[in-house]
Write a protein that holds these residues in place. Structure first.
Motif, PDB file in Angstrom:
ATOM      1  N   PHE A  29       2.461  -2.499   4.196  1.00  0.00           N
ATOM      2  CA  PHE A  29       2.024  -2.777   2.844  1.00  0.00           C
ATOM      3  C   PHE A  29       3.232  -3.120   1.986  1.00  0.00           C
ATOM      4  O   PHE A  29       4.326  -2.632   2.207  1.00  0.00           O
ATOM      5  CB  PHE A  29       1.272  -1.574   2.292  1.00  0.00           C
ATOM      6  CG  PHE A  29       0.113  -1.170   3.158  1.00  0.00           C
ATOM      7  CD1 PHE A  29      -0.996  -2.003   3.277  1.00  0.00           C
ATOM      8  CD2 PHE A  29       0.141   0.002   3.893  1.00  0.00           C
ATOM      9  CE1 PHE A  29      -2.056  -1.655   4.092  1.00  0.00           C
ATOM     10  CE2 PHE A  29      -0.917   0.360   4.704  1.00  0.00           C
ATOM     11  CZ  PHE A  29      -2.026  -0.475   4.812  1.00  0.00           C
ATOM     12  N   GLY A  30       3.024  -3.955   0.984  1.00  0.00           N
ATOM     13  CA  GLY A  30       4.148  -4.469   0.217  1.00  0.00           C
ATOM     14  C   GLY A  30       4.908  -3.406  -0.550  1.00  0.00           C
ATOM     15  O   GLY A  30       6.119  -3.501  -0.722  1.00  0.00           O
ATOM     16  N   GLY A  31       4.207  -2.419  -1.035  1.00  0.00           N
ATOM     17  CA  GLY A  31       4.838  -1.374  -1.832  1.00  0.00           C
ATOM     18  C   GLY A  31       3.814  -0.317  -2.136  1.00  0.00           C
ATOM     19  O   GLY A  31       2.903  -0.078  -1.343  1.00  0.00           O
ATOM     20  N   GLY A  32       3.923   0.297  -3.286  1.00  0.00           N
ATOM     21  CA  GLY A  32       3.037   1.394  -3.630  1.00  0.00           C
ATOM     22  C   GLY A  32       1.825   1.004  -4.429  1.00  0.00           C
ATOM     23  O   GLY A  32       1.132   1.874  -4.949  1.00  0.00           O
ATOM     24  N   GLY A  33       1.518  -0.288  -4.543  1.00  0.00           N
ATOM     25  CA  GLY A  33       0.343  -0.730  -5.282  1.00  0.00           C
ATOM     26  C   GLY A  33       0.666  -1.942  -6.146  1.00  0.00           C
ATOM     27  O   GLY A  33       1.750  -2.530  -6.052  1.00  0.00           O
ATOM     28  N   LEU A  34      -0.301  -2.322  -7.001  1.00  0.00           N
ATOM     29  CA  LEU A  34      -0.174  -3.570  -7.754  1.00  0.00           C
ATOM     30  C   LEU A  34      -0.450  -3.362  -9.241  1.00  0.00           C
ATOM     31  O   LEU A  34      -1.120  -2.423  -9.637  1.00  0.00           O
ATOM     32  CB  LEU A  34      -1.137  -4.616  -7.187  1.00  0.00           C
ATOM     33  CG  LEU A  34      -0.853  -4.998  -5.733  1.00  0.00           C
ATOM     34  CD1 LEU A  34      -1.918  -4.431  -4.809  1.00  0.00           C
ATOM     35  CD2 LEU A  34      -0.771  -6.511  -5.576  1.00  0.00           C
ATOM     36  N   LEU A  35       0.057  -4.302 -10.042  1.00  0.00           N
ATOM     37  CA  LEU A  35      -0.138  -4.331 -11.498  1.00  0.00           C
ATOM     38  C   LEU A  35      -0.475  -5.763 -11.901  1.00  0.00           C
ATOM     39  O   LEU A  35       0.210  -6.707 -11.486  1.00  0.00           O
ATOM     40  CB  LEU A  35       1.145  -3.876 -12.212  1.00  0.00           C
ATOM     41  CG  LEU A  35       1.235  -4.192 -13.702  1.00  0.00           C
ATOM     42  CD1 LEU A  35       0.270  -3.301 -14.506  1.00  0.00           C
ATOM     43  CD2 LEU A  35       2.676  -3.988 -14.215  1.00  0.00           C
ATOM     44  N   ALA A  36      -1.534  -5.936 -12.726  1.00  0.00           N
ATOM     45  CA  ALA A  36      -1.865  -7.250 -13.295  1.00  0.00           C
ATOM     46  C   ALA A  36      -1.667  -7.192 -14.803  1.00  0.00           C
ATOM     47  O   ALA A  36      -1.889  -6.141 -15.427  1.00  0.00           O
ATOM     48  CB  ALA A  36      -3.311  -7.621 -12.968  1.00  0.00           C
ATOM     49  N   THR A  37      -1.251  -8.299 -15.401  1.00  0.00           N
ATOM     50  CA  THR A  37      -1.014  -8.321 -16.844  1.00  0.00           C
ATOM     51  C   THR A  37      -1.632  -9.563 -17.471  1.00  0.00           C
ATOM     52  O   THR A  37      -1.880 -10.574 -16.803  1.00  0.00           O
ATOM     53  CB  THR A  37       0.492  -8.314 -17.183  1.00  0.00           C
ATOM     54  OG1 THR A  37       1.026  -9.630 -16.944  1.00  0.00           O
ATOM     55  CG2 THR A  37       1.252  -7.291 -16.351  1.00  0.00           C
ATOM     56  N   ALA A  38      -1.837  -9.441 -18.805  1.00  0.00           N
ATOM     57  CA  ALA A  38      -2.352 -10.587 -19.556  1.00  0.00           C
ATOM     58  C   ALA A  38      -1.311 -11.687 -19.681  1.00  0.00           C
ATOM     59  O   ALA A  38      -1.633 -12.784 -20.167  1.00  0.00           O
ATOM     60  CB  ALA A  38      -2.802 -10.130 -20.938  1.00  0.00           C
ATOM     61  N   GLY A  39      -0.089 -11.408 -19.265  1.00  0.00           N
ATOM     62  CA  GLY A  39       0.928 -12.447 -19.194  1.00  0.00           C
ATOM     63  C   GLY A  39       0.748 -13.343 -17.984  1.00  0.00           C
ATOM     64  O   GLY A  39       1.589 -14.211 -17.711  1.00  0.00           O
ATOM     65  N   GLY A  40      -0.332 -13.163 -17.248  1.00  0.00           N
ATOM     66  CA  GLY A  40      -0.623 -14.013 -16.096  1.00  0.00           C
ATOM     67  C   GLY A  40       0.167 -13.649 -14.862  1.00  0.00           C
ATOM     68  O   GLY A  40       0.416 -14.507 -13.997  1.00  0.00           O
TER      69      GLY A  40
END
Length: 555
Positions: A485-496
């Protein structure tokens, strides 16, 4: 590097840290923006921040703001040069051991409130100045034992901090000082239980889950955040004659020892007052002779509980009669959106078994199942409820059986993210293979994860996916450099943007629309999900590598 000289003493004099802002229910109900107040940012579990200062155009200007190393154990943190004052160390616990006091890594979510970050490792909680990384206080729990594989973080409510320990205690601290208020035993460490989840606080309930890889009954408990009194317990598997789901087990004894860990936080829908979470695998995991051929409810399921009573309102089995240790303990994500032309309240999850599911979160109605990779080979078609149907030919055998994914799954505990801008769920995906050998064919000797050997056969790829929930297929697939797995998880933002680790020592930002890489920095193997918050007009992006926290801001 721009240094922020913010000593602990100066910070106290300047004000913000001396007046920790109490976290109200209304605060916890708000969508994720300036602060980060719950494990998944807000109750929807989207891990989607509406902050936009860091975006597709500016992300190239992200630079290091500060670095801080957390030192577990009961010794004072070393002075960093920012302060001449050692942070206080508060010692609690009922044990005498200092297990893993010098080991472990940060696998949890940092909560951020009013300029203070709360960071955890097993048996340890730190309050950290979010402007400088300076430790403000450190709480150390002397353990009685338990499995020290990780801690997912704390919960905040009013002026209090809550966390779970590997030896199964729920502990409440004062947010300003780290002083302990109370602790309560969740389960017996002697029974093989261990506790890794971040508690979830909803209204006046602290929800605490557990893990166990042997054969003890699993449950979710609710506690009063003021007094620590137990409010209710929901058992994952039937415990008494006549309990719902008992007919899916060979007998009551099998159900009582049937597993179904509650070791990952869920999501909360305030309109229905339902807490929705995924449950772990049944036990014995690989040998089914003791538990029969049924679906083994409510293991490997999404379940919806009334948060005030702990009563089960609906369930959906994502791995009926699991035989490969494919926990369904992944973070479910709540989305309001159109599905086949109709506006619906949805819950979705990409499961460890290689399948993606969309349900109506009000009723539990099944809407979509999709197979995310052709490599997945353990199932043969679908059940009449739309779940993947176990293929007995792919069970562990004396001569060995080639399975995909390996028991580690195509996904695991690492939390996904969802962007309302793109309508995509962002999730890891690993195409892995293993040979599963049944080493003890006598079901009378089966317990927990025993009775088998699993030999890894490698992978054909590790990816981040952008999954279109309306079709269940990836709109984009970005191959990662590592094999896990790439890392410990993901984050999405309104900055695209989508932030994550790349599995090869870098923190990266992808374009949320197409997965194109836009920025990266080599800091080591990312061990938790990246996060973002705003403080003093600065948008920070933070993540951990092992025992070290990295904070970035625009330069």
């Amino acid at each position: 590097m721009k240094l922020r000289i913010f000593s602990f003493t100066a910070a106290l004099l300047l004000g913000p840290l001396s007046h920790a802002q109490a976290v109200s229910h209304e605060d916890l109900m708000r969508p994720l923006k300036d602060s980060w107040l719950t494990y998944n940012g807000d109750y929807t579990s989207k891990r989607y921040s509406s902050l936009t200062a860091v975006n597709r155009n500016t992300v190239k200007n992200l630079g290091l703001a500060w670095v801080a190393k957390m030192v577990p154990g009961n010794e004072p943190a070393p002075l960093t040069g920012y302060s001449r004052v050692n942070a206080p160390v508060i010692v609690g616990g009922e044990g005498t051991e200092q297990r893993s006091a010098r080991g472990g890594s940060i696998k949890g979510t940092f909560l951020e409130n009013n300029g203070v970050l709360y960071v955890t490792m097993p048996d340890n909680v730190w309050a950290v100045d979010a402007r400088s990384g300076e430790v403000l206080w450190h709480y150390f729990w002397k353990t009685r034992g338990g499995t020290h594989i990780g801690n997912r973080g704390v919960a905040l409510w009013h002026d209090y901090v809550f966390f779970e320990t590997p030896d199964n205690y729920l502990v409440s601290l004062e947010a300003k000082t780290g002083k302990e208020r109370w602790h309560r035993k969740i389960a017996n460490v002697e029974g093989g239980y261990f506790s890794t989840p971040a508690p979830t606080i909803i209204k006046n309930h602290v929800l605490a889950g557990v893990g166990n890889d042997i054969d003890a009954p699993m449950f979710l408990k609710s506690y009063d955040p003021e007094t620590g009194d137990l409010q209710w317990t929901w058992y994952v598997t039937p415990q008494n004659p006549g309990d719902p789901g008992l007919d899916t087990w060979k007998n009551l004894d099998a159900a009582r020892h049937g597993g179904g860990g509650t070791w990952v936080a869920g999501a909360y829908d305030p309109e229905t007052n339902l807490y929705i979470l995924g449950t772990g695998n049944p036990t014995p995991s690989w040998q089914t002779g003791l538990r029969g051929d049924g679906d083994n409810l409510y293991t490997c399921s999404l379940v919806a509980l009334d948060v005030d009573t702990g009563k089960l309102k609906w369930y959906y089995s994502t791995s009926p009669h699991d035989t490969h240790d494919y926990d369904s303990a992944q973070v479910p994500v709540l989305v309001d959106g159109k599905f086949k032309g109709r506006q619906r309240k949805l819950v979705m999850t990409a499961s460890r078994n290689g399948y993606f599911f969309v349900l109506d979160r009000v009723t539990g109605e099944h809407l979509l199942t999709s197979k995310l990779s052709d490599a997945t080979n353990w199932a043969e078609g679908y059940t009449d409820k739309g779940g993947p149907k176990t293929n007995p030919a792919k069970d562990a055998s004396i001569g060995g059986t080639l399975i995909s994914p390996a028991s580690g799954g195509t996904v695991n505990w690492q939390p996904p993210a969802f962007s309302p801008q793109t309508g995509l769920l962002y999730q890891y995906h690993v195409d892995s293979y293993s040979m599963a050998y049944l080493t003890d064919p006598d079901p009378r000797g089966a317990m927990g994860l025993g009775g088998k050997e699993e030999v890894g056969m490698g992978t054909t790829g590790s990816y981040v996916l952008g999954i279109d929930y309306k079709t269940g297929t990836p709109r984009w697939r970005r191959k990662l450099y590592g094999t896990g797995f790439g890392g410990g998880g993901l984050l999405a933002t309104a900055g695209g943007l989508v932030f994550t680790g790349d599995g090869s020592g870098s923190l990266v930002a992808f374009d949320a629309a197409n997965g194109n890489p836009l920025w990266s920095t080599r800091i080591g193997s990312v061990s938790n999900a990246p996060q973002t918050f705003e403080l003093d007009g600065h948008q920070y992006v933070i993540s951990a590598v092992g025992d070290t926290v990295y904070a970035f801001e625009l330069k």
